[in-house]
Write a protein that holds these residues in place. Sequence first.
Motif, PDB file in Angstrom:
ATOM      1  N   ASP A   1       0.827  -1.209   0.000  1.00 15.71           N
ATOM      2  CA  ASP A   1       0.000   0.000   0.000  1.00 15.71           C
ATOM      3  C   ASP A   1       0.861   1.260   0.000  1.00 15.71           C
ATOM      4  O   ASP A   1       0.567   2.226  -0.714  1.00 15.71           O
ATOM      5  CB  ASP A   1      -0.934   0.001   1.209  1.00 15.71           C
ATOM      6  CG  ASP A   1      -1.999  -1.088   1.135  1.00 15.71           C
ATOM      7  OD1 ASP A   1      -2.268  -1.565   0.015  1.00 15.71           O
ATOM      8  OD2 ASP A   1      -2.545  -1.458   2.182  1.00 15.71           O
ATOM      9  N   GLU A   2       1.923   1.250   0.795  1.00 15.14           N
ATOM     10  CA  GLU A   2       2.793   2.425   0.863  1.00 15.14           C
ATOM     11  C   GLU A   2       3.469   2.710  -0.469  1.00 15.14           C
ATOM     12  O   GLU A   2       3.584   3.858  -0.899  1.00 15.14           O
ATOM     13  CB  GLU A   2       3.869   2.222   1.938  1.00 15.14           C
ATOM     14  CG  GLU A   2       3.353   2.280   3.360  1.00 15.14           C
ATOM     15  CD  GLU A   2       4.479   2.115   4.366  1.00 15.14           C
ATOM     16  OE1 GLU A   2       5.660   2.122   3.961  1.00 15.14           O
ATOM     17  OE2 GLU A   2       4.184   1.982   5.564  1.00 15.14           O
ATOM     18  N   PHE A   3       3.941   1.659  -1.124  1.00 24.43           N
ATOM     19  CA  PHE A   3       4.698   1.832  -2.357  1.00 24.43           C
ATOM     20  C   PHE A   3       3.800   2.100  -3.564  1.00 24.43           C
ATOM     21  O   PHE A   3       4.277   2.588  -4.594  1.00 24.43           O
ATOM     22  CB  PHE A   3       5.552   0.598  -2.646  1.00 24.43           C
ATOM     23  CG  PHE A   3       6.638   0.326  -1.628  1.00 24.43           C
ATOM     24  CD1 PHE A   3       6.901   1.216  -0.600  1.00 24.43           C
ATOM     25  CD2 PHE A   3       7.397  -0.831  -1.706  1.00 24.43           C
ATOM     26  CE1 PHE A   3       7.902   0.962   0.332  1.00 24.43           C
ATOM     27  CE2 PHE A   3       8.408  -1.093  -0.781  1.00 24.43           C
ATOM     28  CZ  PHE A   3       8.651  -0.195   0.244  1.00 24.43           C
ATOM     29  N   ALA A   4       2.515   1.775  -3.454  1.00 24.10           N
ATOM     30  CA  ALA A   4       1.617   1.914  -4.606  1.00 24.10           C
ATOM     31  C   ALA A   4       1.607   3.339  -5.139  1.00 24.10           C
ATOM     32  O   ALA A   4       1.625   3.566  -6.351  1.00 24.10           O
ATOM     33  CB  ALA A   4       0.207   1.479  -4.226  1.00 24.10           C
ATOM     34  N   GLY A   5       1.596   4.316  -4.267  1.00 19.77           N
ATOM     35  CA  GLY A   5       1.602   5.700  -4.710  1.00 19.77           C
ATOM     36  C   GLY A   5       2.974   6.319  -4.735  1.00 19.77           C
ATOM     37  O   GLY A   5       3.137   7.467  -5.165  1.00 19.77           O
ATOM     38  N   ASN A   6       3.966   5.573  -4.272  1.00 17.81           N
ATOM     39  CA  ASN A   6       5.339   6.069  -4.193  1.00 17.81           C
ATOM     40  C   ASN A   6       6.309   4.990  -4.649  1.00 17.81           C
ATOM     41  O   ASN A   6       7.075   4.448  -3.849  1.00 17.81           O
ATOM     42  CB  ASN A   6       5.674   6.490  -2.759  1.00 17.81           C
ATOM     43  CG  ASN A   6       4.721   7.531  -2.216  1.00 17.81           C
ATOM     44  OD1 ASN A   6       4.825   8.710  -2.521  1.00 17.81           O
ATOM     45  ND2 ASN A   6       3.763   7.087  -1.405  1.00 17.81           N
ATOM     46  N   PRO A   7       6.296   4.638  -5.933  1.00 17.68           N
ATOM     47  CA  PRO A   7       7.116   3.514  -6.399  1.00 17.68           C
ATOM     48  C   PRO A   7       8.611   3.721  -6.216  1.00 17.68           C
ATOM     49  O   PRO A   7       9.364   2.752  -6.216  1.00 17.68           O
ATOM     50  CB  PRO A   7       6.750   3.397  -7.881  1.00 17.68           C
ATOM     51  CG  PRO A   7       6.218   4.744  -8.255  1.00 17.68           C
ATOM     52  CD  PRO A   7       5.534   5.253  -7.025  1.00 17.68           C
ATOM     53  N   GLU A   8       9.033   4.979  -6.035  1.00 19.06           N
ATOM     54  CA  GLU A   8      10.455   5.232  -5.837  1.00 19.06           C
ATOM     55  C   GLU A   8      10.947   4.713  -4.487  1.00 19.06           C
ATOM     56  O   GLU A   8      12.158   4.645  -4.249  1.00 19.06           O
ATOM     57  CB  GLU A   8      10.749   6.727  -5.954  1.00 19.06           C
ATOM     58  CG  GLU A   8      10.238   7.588  -4.817  1.00 19.06           C
ATOM     59  CD  GLU A   8       8.768   7.991  -4.949  1.00 19.06           C
ATOM     60  OE1 GLU A   8       8.298   8.800  -4.138  1.00 19.06           O
ATOM     61  OE2 GLU A   8       8.092   7.488  -5.875  1.00 19.06           O
ATOM     62  N   LEU A   9      10.022   4.314  -3.596  1.00 22.84           N
ATOM     63  CA  LEU A   9      10.417   3.842  -2.266  1.00 22.84           C
ATOM     64  C   LEU A   9      10.916   2.400  -2.270  1.00 22.84           C
ATOM     65  O   LEU A   9      11.671   1.998  -1.382  1.00 22.84           O
ATOM     66  CB  LEU A   9       9.245   3.969  -1.293  1.00 22.84           C
ATOM     67  CG  LEU A   9       8.738   5.384  -1.006  1.00 22.84           C
ATOM     68  CD1 LEU A   9       7.566   5.331  -0.032  1.00 22.84           C
ATOM     69  CD2 LEU A   9       9.858   6.257  -0.457  1.00 22.84           C
ATOM     70  N   GLY A  10      10.491   1.611  -3.243  1.00 24.89           N
ATOM     71  CA  GLY A  10      10.898   0.204  -3.226  1.00 24.89           C
ATOM     72  C   GLY A  10      10.374  -0.550  -4.418  1.00 24.89           C
ATOM     73  O   GLY A  10       9.626  -0.021  -5.247  1.00 24.89           O
ATOM     74  N   PRO A  11      10.745  -1.813  -4.527  1.00 26.72           N
ATOM     75  CA  PRO A  11      10.270  -2.648  -5.638  1.00 26.72           C
ATOM     76  C   PRO A  11       8.789  -2.967  -5.507  1.00 26.72           C
ATOM     77  O   PRO A  11       8.196  -2.804  -4.435  1.00 26.72           O
ATOM     78  CB  PRO A  11      11.114  -3.915  -5.500  1.00 26.72           C
ATOM     79  CG  PRO A  11      11.486  -3.963  -4.058  1.00 26.72           C
ATOM     80  CD  PRO A  11      11.615  -2.542  -3.598  1.00 26.72           C
ATOM     81  N   GLU A  12       8.195  -3.421  -6.603  1.00 22.70           N
ATOM     82  CA  GLU A  12       6.840  -3.962  -6.507  1.00 22.70           C
ATOM     83  C   GLU A  12       6.932  -5.269  -5.724  1.00 22.70           C
ATOM     84  O   GLU A  12       7.787  -6.120  -6.007  1.00 22.70           O
ATOM     85  CB  GLU A  12       6.236  -4.189  -7.887  1.00 22.70           C
ATOM     86  CG  GLU A  12       4.814  -4.686  -7.826  1.00 22.70           C
ATOM     87  CD  GLU A  12       4.015  -4.432  -9.089  1.00 22.70           C
ATOM     88  OE1 GLU A  12       2.938  -5.032  -9.225  1.00 22.70           O
ATOM     89  OE2 GLU A  12       4.471  -3.631  -9.941  1.00 22.70           O
ATOM     90  N   ILE A  13       6.057  -5.423  -4.732  1.00 24.90           N
ATOM     91  CA  ILE A  13       6.099  -6.590  -3.844  1.00 24.90           C
ATOM     92  C   ILE A  13       4.906  -7.487  -4.136  1.00 24.90           C
ATOM     93  O   ILE A  13       3.761  -7.031  -4.192  1.00 24.90           O
ATOM     94  CB  ILE A  13       6.079  -6.160  -2.370  1.00 24.90           C
ATOM     95  CG1 ILE A  13       7.286  -5.270  -2.050  1.00 24.90           C
ATOM     96  CG2 ILE A  13       6.063  -7.384  -1.449  1.00 24.90           C
ATOM     97  CD1 ILE A  13       7.218  -4.624  -0.667  1.00 24.90           C
ATOM     98  N   LEU A  14       5.187  -8.782  -4.314  1.00 21.84           N
ATOM     99  CA  LEU A  14       4.150  -9.801  -4.461  1.00 21.84           C
ATOM    100  C   LEU A  14       4.153 -10.618  -3.180  1.00 21.84           C
ATOM    101  O   LEU A  14       4.969 -11.522  -3.001  1.00 21.84           O
ATOM    102  CB  LEU A  14       4.450 -10.682  -5.679  1.00 21.84           C
ATOM    103  CG  LEU A  14       4.638  -9.928  -6.999  1.00 21.84           C
ATOM    104  CD1 LEU A  14       5.063 -10.888  -8.107  1.00 21.84           C
ATOM    105  CD2 LEU A  14       3.376  -9.187  -7.393  1.00 21.84           C
ATOM    106  N   PRO A  15       3.262 -10.295  -2.247  1.00 27.72           N
ATOM    107  CA  PRO A  15       3.347 -10.892  -0.904  1.00 27.72           C
ATOM    108  C   PRO A  15       2.607 -12.217  -0.777  1.00 27.72           C
ATOM    109  O   PRO A  15       1.572 -12.436  -1.408  1.00 27.72           O
ATOM    110  CB  PRO A  15       2.696  -9.824  -0.013  1.00 27.72           C
ATOM    111  CG  PRO A  15       1.715  -9.147  -0.906  1.00 27.72           C
ATOM    112  CD  PRO A  15       2.234  -9.253  -2.326  1.00 27.72           C
ATOM    113  N   ALA A  16       3.163 -13.080   0.070  1.00 26.16           N
ATOM    114  CA  ALA A  16       2.507 -14.343   0.400  1.00 26.16           C
ATOM    115  C   ALA A  16       1.864 -14.307   1.779  1.00 26.16           C
ATOM    116  O   ALA A  16       1.034 -15.159   2.099  1.00 26.16           O
ATOM    117  CB  ALA A  16       3.514 -15.492   0.347  1.00 26.16           C
ATOM    118  N   GLY A  17       2.273 -13.328   2.621  1.00 23.59           N
ATOM    119  CA  GLY A  17       1.823 -13.356   4.003  1.00 23.59           C
ATOM    120  C   GLY A  17       2.513 -14.479   4.757  1.00 23.59           C
ATOM    121  O   GLY A  17       3.495 -15.060   4.286  1.00 23.59           O
ATOM    122  N   PRO A  18       2.011 -14.831   5.934  1.00 24.31           N
ATOM    123  CA  PRO A  18       2.624 -15.938   6.689  1.00 24.31           C
ATOM    124  C   PRO A  18       2.521 -17.254   5.906  1.00 24.31           C
ATOM    125  O   PRO A  18       1.431 -17.625   5.471  1.00 24.31           O
ATOM    126  CB  PRO A  18       1.788 -15.992   7.974  1.00 24.31           C
ATOM    127  CG  PRO A  18       1.200 -14.622   8.099  1.00 24.31           C
ATOM    128  CD  PRO A  18       0.933 -14.175   6.685  1.00 24.31           C
TER     129      PRO A  18
END
Length: 393
Positions: free
Chosen positions: A120-137
């Motif tokens: 959510d944080e990176f969605a509007g600020n892609p310069e903060l990090g890579p696109e993340i594909l999360p699995a959760g726990p």
Amino acid sequence: MKPFAIHAGSMFDGFSLSGPATVHVSGDRIVRVDRTGALPADGRQVVDLGPSACLLPGLIDTHVHLAFDAGPQPVTSLTSASDSDLLAHMRAAARSALMAGITTVRDLGDREYLSLTLVDEFAGNPELGPEILPAGPPLTTPGGHCHFLGGEVEGVDALRAAVRERHARGCAVIKIMASGGNMTPGSVPPHMSQYGLDDLRAVVDEAHRLGLPVAAHAHGTQAIREAVEAGVDSLEHVTFLTADGVAADSALIEIIVRKGTFVSLTLGLEPGEAVQPPKALAKHVEAILDTYGNLHKLGANVVIGSDAGIGPVKPHNVLPHGVADLARLGVAPLDALKSMTSLAARLCRMDGRKGRIAAGADADILVVNGDLEHDPAAVLDVQAVFRAGIRVR
């Protein structure tokens, strides 16, 4: 943000290497690729990186753990950290990956779904990090491998429900610990299975029904066999461990190749750190590496999942070292690069948007200096990184 162009002396587009190229970017997308290398005539800004620079797609790491700190005691560090402290570390880990040109990561195990916060944080600020594909726990048995991440579950009905929960929360992939591992005292050893075929089938069927891929942590030969039979999308680690060593079953490898199951090889090591493999793997490293080389030689869909975060040799910017690791196994550097660009994008179901330089793809671009075709180390000589059309390095 005004449209601009990036010009360099060569380009690896995710599939092949070519000469001078100019890539036109508008917003967060590539809109045109000029393979003649001609500069735009409309006066738009040109980022000219010189004749020795090579453009390539942003790299994709198919297996990371942003929540692990790449320290000597990653589990202790994680379990003793508050959620806010852990998130701060994960932000820094993600930024480290991005600075190395890793613009997409599959996070295959976090705590409390914290990686979704970063999404959510990176969605509007892609310069903060890579696109993340999360699995959760990750799904694991009670007391099983990485149970401290909170994904303990057993029984077919409970496993299906756990898949539905992850889908509802917005996870992009389901991770299941089909075998034991190396980081969890008291759990079964890596060569032993944690789940049976019926369990794995239930997870795969439910995940695929919901449109999610399944990544199976699988060291043991039995776990690998049953995960493939169940229809998982990727095998993580795939070391073919038995109680006595490594037994790479040729018939099983043929099935993996025939079915097109991806194998996510655990490669990429920080060269400045002393390598101390887990005891269960230490005496089998050469046999495992031979198996990795054979998987590629026999035509398996090979990608590299660095397992970044699990120890000092696995910082979050380590993936590019995997090119040299594969090259030492007899893989051509450009084929190694495919494993962390176009092939990785296929596994991640992002083919067309990630892992290639082409019109319509995301403007995630890495620029390095050197001869990618002959020098695996060239990928480490980073000149620039663009994430969603924003220059971040």
